[in-house]
Design an enzyme around this catalytic site. Structure first.
Site, mmCIF file in Angstrom:
data_model
loop_
_atom_site.group_PDB
_atom_site.id
_atom_site.type_symbol
_atom_site.label_atom_id
_atom_site.label_comp_id
_atom_site.label_asym_id
_atom_site.label_seq_id
_atom_site.Cartn_x
_atom_site.Cartn_y
_atom_site.Cartn_z
ATOM 1 N N ASP A 46 0.817 -1.186 0.007
ATOM 2 C CA ASP A 46 -0.084 -0.201 0.076
ATOM 3 C C ASP A 46 0.970 1.348 -0.200
ATOM 4 O O ASP A 46 0.441 2.470 -0.179
ATOM 5 C CB ASP A 46 -0.912 0.123 1.001
ATOM 6 C CG ASP A 46 -0.482 0.150 2.482
ATOM 7 O OD1 ASP A 46 0.841 -0.153 2.761
ATOM 8 O OD2 ASP A 46 -1.206 0.058 3.462
ATOM 9 N N SER A 47 2.177 1.097 0.025
ATOM 10 C CA SER A 47 3.140 2.012 -0.162
ATOM 11 C C SER A 47 3.048 2.740 -1.439
ATOM 12 O O SER A 47 3.501 3.809 -1.811
ATOM 13 C CB SER A 47 4.616 1.565 -0.157
ATOM 14 O OG SER A 47 4.650 0.468 -1.100
ATOM 15 N N ASP A 85 -0.956 -6.084 -0.355
ATOM 16 C CA ASP A 85 -1.210 -5.507 1.113
ATOM 17 C C ASP A 85 -2.769 -4.935 1.248
ATOM 18 O O ASP A 85 -3.063 -4.129 0.237
ATOM 19 C CB ASP A 85 -0.398 -4.534 0.820
ATOM 20 C CG ASP A 85 0.342 -3.785 2.203
ATOM 21 O OD1 ASP A 85 -0.048 -4.620 3.242
ATOM 22 O OD2 ASP A 85 1.287 -3.177 2.107
ATOM 23 N N LYS A 114 -1.373 -9.490 2.583
ATOM 24 C CA LYS A 114 -0.728 -8.982 3.824
ATOM 25 C C LYS A 114 -1.412 -8.192 4.792
ATOM 26 O O LYS A 114 -2.074 -7.330 4.199
ATOM 27 C CB LYS A 114 0.786 -8.277 3.585
ATOM 28 C CG LYS A 114 1.406 -7.829 4.554
ATOM 29 C CD LYS A 114 2.856 -7.086 4.535
ATOM 30 C CE LYS A 114 2.889 -5.728 3.696
ATOM 31 N NZ LYS A 114 2.209 -4.732 4.674
ATOM 32 N N GLU A 116 -1.586 -5.758 8.416
ATOM 33 C CA GLU A 116 -0.994 -4.992 9.372
ATOM 34 C C GLU A 116 -1.346 -5.338 11.023
ATOM 35 O O GLU A 116 -2.613 -5.368 11.140
ATOM 36 C CB GLU A 116 -0.979 -3.710 9.167
ATOM 37 C CG GLU A 116 0.089 -3.465 8.194
ATOM 38 C CD GLU A 116 0.218 -1.693 7.858
ATOM 39 O OE1 GLU A 116 0.062 -1.098 8.738
ATOM 40 O OE2 GLU A 116 0.736 -1.403 6.827
ATOM 41 N N GLU A 184 8.987 -4.506 10.805
ATOM 42 C CA GLU A 184 9.224 -2.667 10.048
ATOM 43 C C GLU A 184 10.000 -2.069 11.193
ATOM 44 O O GLU A 184 9.340 -2.150 12.316
ATOM 45 C CB GLU A 184 8.137 -2.400 9.410
ATOM 46 C CG GLU A 184 8.410 -1.063 9.071
ATOM 47 C CD GLU A 184 7.416 -0.574 8.050
ATOM 48 O OE1 GLU A 184 6.664 -1.321 7.541
ATOM 49 O OE2 GLU A 184 7.650 0.671 7.305
HETATM 50 O O1 KIV Z 1 3.494 -1.132 1.676
HETATM 51 C C1 KIV Z 1 4.541 -1.667 1.613
HETATM 52 O O2 KIV Z 1 5.301 -1.604 0.557
HETATM 53 C C2 KIV Z 1 5.056 -2.638 2.699
HETATM 54 C C3 KIV Z 1 6.421 -3.039 2.606
HETATM 55 C C4 KIV Z 1 7.716 -2.170 2.318
HETATM 56 C C5 KIV Z 1 6.484 -3.882 3.740
HETATM 57 O O3 KIV Z 1 4.235 -2.736 3.525
#
Ligand code: KIV
Length: 266
Positions: A46-47, A85, A114, A116, A184
């Site tokens: 989600d970055s 994510d 993924k 969190e 992280e």
């Molecule tokens: O959002 C993301 O890219 C991440 C990773 C860097 C672990 O959660």
């Protein structure tokens, strides 16, 4: 072409003491090239809210956008495991919507999701997803979706007590069924202790060299995103300059009549 990476491949790598690599991707061609380069897991992080869409935090992206980027990335990947994510609020409201939203990502081509954080509720979500055939990667330490409750971008697990707390949470995620856990912004020695006490692999995102895997945001690795570079990221290229130079040259060529040439016309 080597075989598709699955949850059992990942566990076998951990058991053998070898390492695996994880990079983010948000589009078809980047996913294709990093897959061809041998990256084991391609994460639609989600970055992307920040590095690809220019939003201020990861809170601003939703399920619909993650579906679109998941489809694009999954089309480019042959070998790696594709993990999506799950965005802010997509699994927090209730179990039924969590399974539905995560299932949508599998429909779009993800092999796993993924999620969190840690709570009694998150443990239930993980169990329900795994029962539904959706592998889950956990994420502890600094969890960007909890930025406001954590009070900023802070290193987690700095004391013995804090490290023990992350380990306890990690063990519960493991018991609930995650196949791996991202750590992280955790000090290297804390991450080492946590890694040594888990059966599932840990994936370092700024948590040092003793984890079973390393993950970075691809735009940091390629030198593309320049608004901010985390201390733990390593820049392997300079895509920002490459893009600028190509655009500048094209602009000049258009304006001075050098583009198109005779070979570039019908
Ligand atoms: O959002 C993301 O890219 C991440 C990773 C860097 C672990 O959660």
């Amino acid at each position: 072409m080597s075989k598709k990476v699955t949850v059992s491949t990942i566990q076998k790598i951990k058991n053998s003491g070898a390492k695996f690599s994880v990079l983010t991707a948000y589009d078809y061609s980047t996913a294709k090239y990093i897959d061809e380069a041998g990256i084991d897991i391609v994460l639609i992080g989600d970055s992307l809210a920040m590095v690809a869409l220019g939003y201020e935090t990861t809170h601003c992206i939703g399920v619909e956008e993650m579906r679109i980027f998941t489809k694009a990335v999954a089309k480019g990947v042959q070998h790696a495991m594709v993990v999506t994510d799950m965005p802010f609020l997509s699994y927090h409201c209730d179990l039924a919507s969590a399974v539905k939203n995560c299932g949508e990502m599998v429909r779009c081509g993800a092999n796993a999701v993924k999620i969190e954080g840690y709570s009694e509720y998150i443990l239930q979500v993980i169990k329900r997803l795994v029962e539904s055939g959706i592998p889950v990667m956990g994420h502890l330490g600094f969890t960007p979706q909890f930025l406001n409750t954590l009070g900023g971008y802070k290193i987690q697990g700095k004391t013995t007590e804090a490290t023990e707390k992350i380990l306890k949470e990690a063990k519960e995620l493991e018991a609930a069924g995650v196949f791996s856990i991202v750590l992280e912004m955790v000090p290297q020695e804390s991450a080492k202790y946590i890694t040594e006490n888990l059966k599932v692999p840990t994936i370092s995102c700024g948590a040092g060299k003793y984890c079973d895997a390393q993950v970075l945001v691809s735009d940091d690795v390629f030198g593309k995103y320049s608004d901010f570079k985390p201390k733990f990221a390593r820049k392997y290229g300079d895509m920002k300059t490459l893009i600028y130079d190509c655009a500048k040259q094209f602009d000049e060529d258009v304006k001075n009549g050098n583009f198109p040439s005779e070979e570039e016309v019908f």
